[in-house]
Motif scaffolding. Sequence first.
Motif, PDB file in Angstrom:
ATOM      1  N   HIS A 299      66.462  -5.770  42.647  1.00 32.21           N
ATOM      2  CA  HIS A 299      66.976  -5.809  44.028  1.00 32.21           C
ATOM      3  C   HIS A 299      68.432  -6.267  44.065  1.00 32.21           C
ATOM      4  O   HIS A 299      68.849  -6.970  44.982  1.00 32.21           O
ATOM      5  N   THR A 300      69.198  -5.851  43.062  1.00 35.50           N
ATOM      6  CA  THR A 300      70.589  -6.295  42.997  1.00 35.50           C
ATOM      7  C   THR A 300      71.436  -5.779  44.155  1.00 35.50           C
ATOM      8  O   THR A 300      72.346  -6.474  44.618  1.00 35.50           O
ATOM      9  N   LEU A 301      71.154  -4.574  44.646  1.00 36.81           N
ATOM     10  CA  LEU A 301      71.985  -4.021  45.725  1.00 36.81           C
ATOM     11  C   LEU A 301      71.908  -4.885  46.981  1.00 36.81           C
ATOM     12  O   LEU A 301      72.916  -5.056  47.675  1.00 36.81           O
ATOM     13  N   ASN A 302      70.737  -5.430  47.273  1.00 32.43           N
ATOM     14  CA  ASN A 302      70.605  -6.287  48.454  1.00 32.43           C
ATOM     15  C   ASN A 302      71.443  -7.552  48.310  1.00 32.43           C
ATOM     16  O   ASN A 302      72.006  -8.055  49.292  1.00 32.43           O
ATOM     17  N   ILE A 303      71.544  -8.066  47.086  1.00 31.23           N
ATOM     18  CA  ILE A 303      72.376  -9.253  46.861  1.00 31.23           C
ATOM     19  C   ILE A 303      73.850  -8.874  46.946  1.00 31.23           C
ATOM     20  O   ILE A 303      74.661  -9.631  47.496  1.00 31.23           O
ATOM     21  N   GLY A 359      65.012 -12.241  52.595  1.00 29.99           N
ATOM     22  CA  GLY A 359      65.011 -11.179  53.597  1.00 29.99           C
ATOM     23  C   GLY A 359      64.361  -9.910  53.067  1.00 29.99           C
ATOM     24  O   GLY A 359      63.616  -9.234  53.784  1.00 29.99           O
ATOM     25  N   THR A 360      64.632  -9.597  51.801  1.00 32.30           N
ATOM     26  CA  THR A 360      64.029  -8.417  51.173  1.00 32.30           C
ATOM     27  C   THR A 360      62.513  -8.549  51.122  1.00 32.30           C
ATOM     28  O   THR A 360      61.774  -7.610  51.449  1.00 32.30           O
ATOM     29  N   TRP A 361      62.049  -9.703  50.698  1.00 33.93           N
ATOM     30  CA  TRP A 361      60.611  -9.954  50.578  1.00 33.93           C
ATOM     31  C   TRP A 361      59.924  -9.845  51.935  1.00 33.93           C
ATOM     32  O   TRP A 361      58.851  -9.237  52.064  1.00 33.93           O
ATOM     33  N   LEU A 362      60.535 -10.416  52.964  1.00 35.09           N
ATOM     34  CA  LEU A 362      59.955 -10.355  54.307  1.00 35.09           C
ATOM     35  C   LEU A 362      59.902  -8.914  54.815  1.00 35.09           C
ATOM     36  O   LEU A 362      58.916  -8.508  55.434  1.00 35.09           O
ATOM     37  N   CYS A 363      60.963  -8.149  54.555  1.00 38.26           N
ATOM     38  CA  CYS A 363      60.977  -6.741  54.976  1.00 38.26           C
ATOM     39  C   CYS A 363      59.896  -5.945  54.251  1.00 38.26           C
ATOM     40  O   CYS A 363      59.225  -5.101  54.862  1.00 38.26           O
ATOM     41  N   GLU A 364      59.735  -6.202  52.956  1.00 40.27           N
ATOM     42  CA  GLU A 364      58.699  -5.506  52.189  1.00 40.27           C
ATOM     43  C   GLU A 364      57.310  -5.832  52.728  1.00 40.27           C
ATOM     44  O   GLU A 364      56.453  -4.952  52.845  1.00 40.27           O
ATOM     45  N   LEU A 368      54.689  -3.251  54.523  1.00 43.86           N
ATOM     46  CA  LEU A 368      53.321  -3.128  54.027  1.00 43.86           C
ATOM     47  C   LEU A 368      52.310  -3.333  55.146  1.00 43.86           C
ATOM     48  O   LEU A 368      51.340  -2.576  55.272  1.00 43.86           O
ATOM     49  N   LYS A 369      52.537  -4.342  55.971  1.00 48.62           N
ATOM     50  CA  LYS A 369      51.642  -4.600  57.106  1.00 48.62           C
ATOM     51  C   LYS A 369      51.642  -3.424  58.074  1.00 48.62           C
ATOM     52  O   LYS A 369      50.591  -3.049  58.621  1.00 48.62           O
ATOM     53  N   PHE A 370      52.834  -2.836  58.280  1.00 50.03           N
ATOM     54  CA  PHE A 370      52.940  -1.710  59.210  1.00 50.03           C
ATOM     55  C   PHE A 370      52.178  -0.501  58.676  1.00 50.03           C
ATOM     56  O   PHE A 370      51.483   0.182  59.438  1.00 50.03           O
TER      57      PHE A 370
END
Length: 380
Positions: A299-303, A359-364, A368-370
């Motif tokens: 997830h380097t791009l998000n950082i 933030g990435t983890w929460l979005c993932e 998934l929930k959606f």
Amino acid sequence: MKRDTTISIAKGIAIILMVIAHAEAPGWLCNFIFEFHMPLFFITAGYFFSTKYLNDEATFVKKRIKGLYIPFVKWAVFFLIIHNWMFDIGILNEVYGNESGGVLHPWSWHQIQQNLWNIFTAMGGYDAFLCGAFWFFRGLFVASILYLIIYKVLDSCLSRIPRNSSFIPYLICLIMLLLCGWKTWEGLKVINLVQGGYRDMMGCFFFGIGFIFRQFAEKYRNLISHYYTSVWTTIIFAIVVYLFSKYLTANMNWRSSFQQFLSLPLPAILGFLMTYNISGWIDRCDNLFKHSLVYIGDHTLNIFIFHIVSYKVVSLIKIWYYGLDIRQIGCHMVIHDYSQQDYFWILYTIAGVGLPLAGTWLCEKAKLKFREYRASSAAQ
């Protein structure tokens, strides 16, 4: 089959080092990191290049567009939209800026439109302070496609020479080095590329190094398979990189001189090998530390996108701690006062890596929930 996560770990280490350097860590450490951390990203990208794309260019270009151009445009436009608002709420101001005293100003409607055109047509025009690392998107996009084009042209021109494909990767790297040497010696610019093209061309060289290394990766691992051999080669690589950082400092600065160009390839390659060795040690384990680095490396791009914004949280703490002018939150990339005396760079690093990943983890999790919700709704 167990996944070889060595390269992901290496990318994870590299992005952490980038965040440390941008956080104005002690000078010796920053100089050491700058010798190899950005070339490492180009090398790891080239590691995954395949000659199958010589006959399937469309797939390769689509991947580059999806993985680099689209994320760049999306987030560059986002920060373009909020640029003036950042002045309204105090995140940016016209008093505090970079170490050299440069500051940003609110943009006029005409400037906003021009920057929008630059974003789409040249992968430029992004917010210099909030998106300071965005040059990498353009650099890797241009470098990888340029490598494919040159490889395809040389392969076509040398098709009559037996076993021509074996030396083409080396020829490409030599061509790029000669062009970059010419460019820096004469102070030339590629006028079609933002910042003159040096980073893109050197990126193409390092991309090629990654592709070459892939051909020998297994032999290299066997060569250093003995523990003491691996440790001593890593130590030697680190010493050489440190000596370069102390006496012949270089990085992928777009304004690099000829001497800085000459000083870059060797420590950059040795820095990659040093990191690769360390990553190999970590990959043999099965613990939280390894899995964390793999997740970071994936997830380097998000950082890249959000670490500078994340620094602002720590800047608020530093302002409170030292009683500084609140407008210093606008400093780029971090608050410069006391940066070489205190340890706030550690907090900046934790925030620069941790907040984007959170933030990435929460979005993932939300996605998934959606998907689960839609699946259950469809089943009903």
